[in-house]
Design a protein around this motif. Sequence first.
Motif, PDB file in Angstrom:
ATOM      1  N   MET A  47      -2.226  -3.283  12.014  1.00 47.92           N
ATOM      2  CA  MET A  47      -3.151  -2.296  11.454  1.00 47.92           C
ATOM      3  C   MET A  47      -3.212  -2.404   9.939  1.00 47.92           C
ATOM      4  N   LYS A  48      -2.070  -2.665   9.299  1.00 43.97           N
ATOM      5  CA  LYS A  48      -2.076  -2.840   7.846  1.00 43.97           C
ATOM      6  C   LYS A  48      -2.867  -4.088   7.448  1.00 43.97           C
ATOM      7  N   GLN A  49      -2.781  -5.128   8.274  1.00 45.78           N
ATOM      8  CA  GLN A  49      -3.588  -6.321   8.007  1.00 45.78           C
ATOM      9  C   GLN A  49      -5.074  -5.977   8.087  1.00 45.78           C
ATOM     10  N   ARG A  50      -5.452  -5.196   9.089  1.00 45.57           N
ATOM     11  CA  ARG A  50      -6.854  -4.790   9.216  1.00 45.57           C
ATOM     12  C   ARG A  50      -7.287  -3.952   8.009  1.00 45.57           C
ATOM     13  N   LEU A  51      -6.401  -3.073   7.551  1.00 42.65           N
ATOM     14  CA  LEU A  51      -6.721  -2.263   6.373  1.00 42.65           C
ATOM     15  C   LEU A  51      -6.886  -3.143   5.135  1.00 42.65           C
ATOM     16  N   GLY A  52      -6.017  -4.154   4.999  1.00 45.68           N
ATOM     17  CA  GLY A  52      -6.139  -5.071   3.874  1.00 45.68           C
ATOM     18  C   GLY A  52      -7.447  -5.849   3.910  1.00 45.68           C
ATOM     19  N   ILE A  53      -7.871  -6.231   5.109  1.00 41.57           N
ATOM     20  CA  ILE A  53      -9.159  -6.922   5.249  1.00 41.57           C
ATOM     21  C   ILE A  53     -10.296  -5.971   4.901  1.00 41.57           C
ATOM     22  N   ALA A  54     -10.171  -4.699   5.305  1.00 38.44           N
ATOM     23  CA  ALA A  54     -11.186  -3.709   4.947  1.00 38.44           C
ATOM     24  C   ALA A  54     -11.305  -3.581   3.435  1.00 38.44           C
ATOM     25  N   ALA A  55     -10.165  -3.554   2.740  1.00 34.16           N
ATOM     26  CA  ALA A  55     -10.191  -3.465   1.279  1.00 34.16           C
ATOM     27  C   ALA A  55     -10.860  -4.690   0.664  1.00 34.16           C
ATOM     28  N   ALA A  56     -10.608  -5.874   1.252  1.00 36.52           N
ATOM     29  CA  ALA A  56     -11.238  -7.094   0.742  1.00 36.52           C
ATOM     30  C   ALA A  56     -12.754  -7.056   0.926  1.00 36.52           C
ATOM     31  N   VAL A  70       0.852  -1.187   0.000  1.00 36.65           N
ATOM     32  CA  VAL A  70       0.000   0.000   0.000  1.00 36.65           C
ATOM     33  C   VAL A  70       0.889   1.238   0.000  1.00 36.65           C
ATOM     34  N   HIS A  71       0.352   2.357  -0.469  1.00 38.67           N
ATOM     35  CA  HIS A  71       1.103   3.604  -0.526  1.00 38.67           C
ATOM     36  C   HIS A  71       1.164   4.201   0.875  1.00 38.67           C
ATOM     37  N   GLY A  72       2.351   4.252   1.453  1.00 38.15           N
ATOM     38  CA  GLY A  72       2.504   4.706   2.826  1.00 38.15           C
ATOM     39  C   GLY A  72       2.146   6.162   3.050  1.00 38.15           C
ATOM     40  N   GLY A  73       2.136   6.973   1.985  1.00 39.80           N
ATOM     41  CA  GLY A  73       1.835   8.389   2.136  1.00 39.80           C
ATOM     42  C   GLY A  73       0.354   8.699   2.139  1.00 39.80           C
ATOM     43  N   ARG A 109      -1.705   8.554   8.080  1.00 40.04           N
ATOM     44  CA  ARG A 109      -0.933   7.999   6.969  1.00 40.04           C
ATOM     45  C   ARG A 109      -0.644   6.515   7.225  1.00 40.04           C
ATOM     46  N   ILE A 110      -0.802   5.711   6.196  1.00 43.92           N
ATOM     47  CA  ILE A 110      -0.634   4.265   6.327  1.00 43.92           C
ATOM     48  C   ILE A 110       0.800   3.917   6.681  1.00 43.92           C
ATOM     49  N   GLY A 111       1.750   4.753   6.277  1.00 48.57           N
ATOM     50  CA  GLY A 111       3.150   4.487   6.575  1.00 48.57           C
ATOM     51  C   GLY A 111       3.437   4.407   8.069  1.00 48.57           C
ATOM     52  N   GLY A 112       2.578   4.994   8.893  1.00 47.37           N
ATOM     53  CA  GLY A 112       2.755   4.934  10.331  1.00 47.37           C
ATOM     54  C   GLY A 112       1.999   3.804  10.997  1.00 47.37           C
ATOM     55  N   PHE A 113       1.326   2.978  10.200  1.00 47.06           N
ATOM     56  CA  PHE A 113       0.563   1.860  10.750  1.00 47.06           C
ATOM     57  C   PHE A 113       1.492   0.723  11.163  1.00 47.06           C
TER      58      PHE A 113
END
Length: 318
Positions: free
Chosen positions: A144-153, A96-99, A136-140
């Motif tokens: 948290m990134k796993q949760r964001l990926g599940i949200a996208a799914a 994912v784009h960290g910015g 910003r995702i770069g600070g996750f």
Amino acid sequence: MPVRGPPGRVGVVIEVNELTKNYGGRTAVDHLSFTVRPGQVTGFLGPNGAGKTTTLRMILGLDRPTEGTATVHGIPFHHHPRGLRHVGALLDAGQVHGGRSATVHLSALARSNGIPLRRVGEVLQEVGLAEAARRRIGGFSLGMKQRLGIAAALLGDPPVLVFDEPINGMDPEGVLWVRRLFRRLAAEGRTVFLSSHLMAEMENTADHLVVIGQGRLIAAESVRSFAARSTRPSVLVRTPQAAELTALLTAAGAAVEPEGSAGAERLAVTGLPADRIGALAFEHGIQLQELTTRSASLEEAFMELTADSVEYLAGEAR
């Protein structure tokens, strides 16, 4: 807000038929065939290098098969318009784009797939990231990134969900949340396909298994049936004379591992049946307080049944 599958969107099947992928002179996936059905969590297992991620990438149209087919609802995934409405997937939480913020990231996916923007807030709430939506995702953290990926799914409310190692980096609360989420999604009639190397978690989450080794199918059956295929069930023994019994059973050819507890010690014994253990203890005047045969765990069955498919053992190539 819970994600609910609308009528007519469930019952979709993933079908893999003679799927093969060659990279130069190496075969990563070798004439693999299986079906993933709705209404249950199907676990995807195999040793490192077995071809799991390559198989998932071919199902999602990210890699082209050398031979064979992988279809979702009867057609290759890349033929589905607006793919997130048909299949939600998480293969690599770090891609994912960290910015960008979580909201911006999901909004871009929603727009490109014709998904109402209200779904962004709904899925962020669903995965517990509502308060971090504008960060910003770069600070996750990885969790948290796993949760964001599940949200996208979940964004397109799809009938099929595919996850590759989704609980890496999750804390215990997150692992429990993911387990409950996947089981609920399957109970709604969705097709849930989950790859993980964590045997205990798979044992608690999956209903059915697809197991591969060196790119070939080893098993496609229920978790209980696969575990029952192990030839090494263990016997739980509780005795106040653990040291004496351990020496006696070891001399008789058994393998003994301690499972300590207060008072009398518990031993896990493999290689001898319960009646033989009881007879030996009686003959030598050793008191037993418990003698229980246990079926093999999923991890024990997996290690035994995939032993010939492990690419590397303790640094030694096979």
